[in-house]
Write a protein that holds these residues in place. Sequence first.
Motif, short mmCIF file in Angstrom:
data_model
loop_
_atom_site.label_atom_id
_atom_site.label_comp_id
_atom_site.label_asym_id
_atom_site.label_seq_id
_atom_site.Cartn_x
_atom_site.Cartn_y
_atom_site.Cartn_z
N ARG A 306 0.83 -1.21 0.00
CA ARG A 306 0.00 0.00 0.00
C ARG A 306 0.86 1.26 0.00
NH1 ARG A 306 -5.46 -0.71 -1.21
NH2 ARG A 306 -6.09 -2.76 -0.45
N ARG A 307 2.07 1.16 0.58
CA ARG A 307 2.96 2.31 0.63
C ARG A 307 4.00 2.19 -0.47
NH1 ARG A 307 4.18 3.59 7.06
NH2 ARG A 307 1.99 3.92 7.67
N LEU A 308 4.18 3.29 -1.20
CA LEU A 308 5.08 3.27 -2.35
C LEU A 308 6.52 3.01 -1.93
CD1 LEU A 308 5.46 3.69 -5.38
CD2 LEU A 308 5.67 6.15 -4.96
N LEU A 309 6.95 3.56 -0.82
CA LEU A 309 8.33 3.36 -0.37
C LEU A 309 8.63 1.89 -0.10
CD1 LEU A 309 8.94 6.43 2.00
CD2 LEU A 309 9.82 6.05 -0.33
N HIS A 310 7.65 1.19 0.47
CA HIS A 310 7.83 -0.24 0.71
C HIS A 310 7.97 -0.99 -0.61
CE1 HIS A 310 5.72 0.05 4.92
NE2 HIS A 310 6.89 0.71 4.86
N GLY A 311 7.19 -0.58 -1.59
CA GLY A 311 7.29 -1.22 -2.90
C GLY A 311 8.64 -0.97 -3.56
N LEU A 316 14.06 -2.93 -5.19
CA LEU A 316 15.52 -2.80 -5.08
C LEU A 316 16.14 -4.04 -4.46
CD1 LEU A 316 15.84 0.94 -3.95
CD2 LEU A 316 16.40 -0.04 -6.20
N LEU A 317 15.44 -4.62 -3.48
CA LEU A 317 15.95 -5.84 -2.84
C LEU A 317 16.01 -6.98 -3.86
CD1 LEU A 317 16.86 -7.40 -0.35
CD2 LEU A 317 14.43 -7.83 0.17
N LEU A 318 14.96 -7.11 -4.66
CA LEU A 318 14.97 -8.16 -5.69
C LEU A 318 16.09 -7.94 -6.69
CD1 LEU A 318 13.67 -10.63 -7.04
CD2 LEU A 318 12.20 -9.05 -8.32
N ALA A 319 16.28 -6.69 -7.10
CA ALA A 319 17.37 -6.38 -8.05
C ALA A 319 18.72 -6.73 -7.44
CB ALA A 319 17.31 -4.92 -8.44
#
Length: 504
Positions: A306-311, A316-319
């Motif tokens: 729901r929060r853009l920063l979390h997304g 970035l973690l996946l990358a």
Amino acid sequence: MASNGRLSIFARSSPPRAKAGASGLGRRVSWFYAAVALASATALHALPLPLFLLLALALICLLLAPRTPLALLVLLLTLSPLRALIATEARLDLPLDIGQILLALYLGYWLACRVIQRRPLRLRPEPVLMTTLAACAVFSLGAWQSDHIGDWLTEWLKWATMALLIWQLSLSERRNWRWLAFAVLASAVGNAIVGLYIFFGGSGADHLLILGRYFRAFGAFGQPNPFGGFMGITLPLALMVGAALLHRIARDARARRPVPPPILLAFAGAAISAAIIAAALIASWSRGAWLGFAVSLAVMLVALPRRLLHGLASALLLAAIVGAMWQAGLVPQSVVNRLTTAAGDLFTISDVRGVDFTPANYAVIERLAHWQAAIAMARDHPFFGVGLGGYALAYDAYRLINWEEPLGHAHNHYLNFLAEAGILGLAAYLAFWVVIFRLTWRTLRHPDALARAAAIGLLGSWTYIAAHSVFDNLFVNNLFLHIGVLLGILAILHRQIASALKVE
């Protein structure tokens, strides 16, 4: 649709039943149809597995058509990609391709049902429909520039057909968007099974041999890249629907509530569909399909919380994880070679004239040669282009030495639009997708978890189209019909969220 200022997410998906006896009779008739369809399909066991499965699905859909026009929609989406196969292999000289025939059958049956039921036909100014109609209007401006109006009309009608599907689906299937998603995924699974059959030896096409023992999957498309595109467009929706259903099952399990059997069945179907489509995407061995899905997956991760920063943090973690696996050599070497052999030439060569091509770089150099031809066309016809569908016809006047075959398009949809529709057409095409992205992002506020997941899946589909279009044209082999249905789902979900916001 609304109650106490909130959107009712469990609205009835069918008219109220008149009598219990009639309902029981209807169920018995449906089971009879299904039994007849399965018995007939079993009699076809001597046919090859892919053809057997396609014909079995066709029989089931035809027998269920009296219950709902959506059965014909499943048939349309499943069999329309056979266009290329019929054109090259069949001896029948049909006046229309199979997609056009089935589309006319589906719309004709739907219209007949509307007339018999005395249900009005309305044209509502919905954003998704209006955006598509606006794009059609801009594309019409280049008609006078085209030297072959038939080819222009063929391409323009793709967009007009998508607009027609958006209008028809948003008008009549407002409560059945889940079944529309099922229709798209069922068609993708059917083609994926054919592709996997080819991958494991059902092809025999030596020029598509990979890894010494497998064949690049191409399904009913005849070519691996557009087949991979079909898989990449539908996989985000399958993944997100499966994830939403899994979350629902886990929530009920934590609360120690019994999980409804339809939810379990739907999750099993979505999970199996996602697995089959993902396997087919890999089996296509299409670099554009792989890169397109990687980009779409990153965008879906951004949109999921729901929060853009979390997304953004998740993406970035996946990358970082993928980068670490790449550096550690955990990514299969065959995949690394497939990606790296193209990257060097694709981003370092600016002019292919005079470049020596080898079997290793032939596909990339050929693609770059067609990009240069498209740019040359746009240079001579900057505003309206050479006309929609005119790239192949104009190619001979702009081609480079050693590259005689036009291949139908420029292998870059943006450059292809620039060449065929000019600056105005390309601007309209880009503006269309910007608006669609914006509408889809707005739909992420939908209160229904499954609808929000579907919206994220649609966002992944649009992202995939945007990324893969750098390398190919995905509006081929009747694939625009599937895109039109996905846009119809977006129109329905956007109307629901817009109505809820008005009530609140």
